[in-house]
Write an enzyme that holds these catalytic residues in place. Structure first.
Site, mmCIF file in Angstrom:
data_model
loop_
_atom_site.group_PDB
_atom_site.id
_atom_site.type_symbol
_atom_site.label_atom_id
_atom_site.label_comp_id
_atom_site.label_asym_id
_atom_site.label_seq_id
_atom_site.Cartn_x
_atom_site.Cartn_y
_atom_site.Cartn_z
ATOM 1 N N CYS A 30 1.412 9.664 -3.811
ATOM 2 C CA CYS A 30 2.719 10.060 -4.352
ATOM 3 C C CYS A 30 3.435 8.859 -4.991
ATOM 4 O O CYS A 30 3.825 7.931 -4.291
ATOM 5 C CB CYS A 30 3.557 10.650 -3.218
ATOM 6 S SG CYS A 30 5.293 10.898 -3.606
ATOM 7 N N CYS A 33 6.905 8.224 -3.529
ATOM 8 C CA CYS A 33 6.805 7.647 -2.178
ATOM 9 C C CYS A 33 6.488 6.153 -2.267
ATOM 10 O O CYS A 33 7.078 5.345 -1.544
ATOM 11 C CB CYS A 33 5.720 8.349 -1.376
ATOM 12 S SG CYS A 33 5.987 10.128 -1.168
#
Length: 106
Positions: A30, A33
């Site tokens: 991600c 993230c």
């Protein structure tokens, strides 16, 4: 920050029941993230009244489904077993946005 491995219900309930906890849902693939990952130690150091737990979305897919986590990065806060609030979305989050969320919890 402790990374949660696959948990049995009893262990999860034990973590939830003891004080304030923040569950940070993430995944290695991600980009949003990965953007906030370097900031997380600073945030954890700033909010010492919380126990921080890193939850890999791919490893904990059943927990994500149970808790309604459909976007990452996301945060769910608990105090003594009760959900306080959540910051759940698929949008990129800044350090300031995460801190504003944490400040609402205190």
């Amino acid at each position: 920050m402790e990374k949660l491995e696959v948990l049995e219900t009893n262990k999860l309930n034990e973590l939830l029941a003891n004080g304030k906890s923040l569950f940070y849902f993430t995944a290695g693939w991600c980009p949003d993230c990965n953007f906030i990952e370097p900031m997380m130690p600073e945030i954890e150091a700033e909010y010492t009244d919380f126990n921080f737990y890193k939850v890999d979305r791919d490893e904990q897919i059943e927990l994500c489904q149970e808790w309604g986590i459909f976007g990452i990065p996301s945060f769910v806060a608990f105090e003594n077993g009760n959900e306080l609030d959540r910051y759940v979305s698929k949008d990129r989050k800044t350090k300031e946005q995460i801190e504003a969320f944490m400040n609402k919890l205190n």
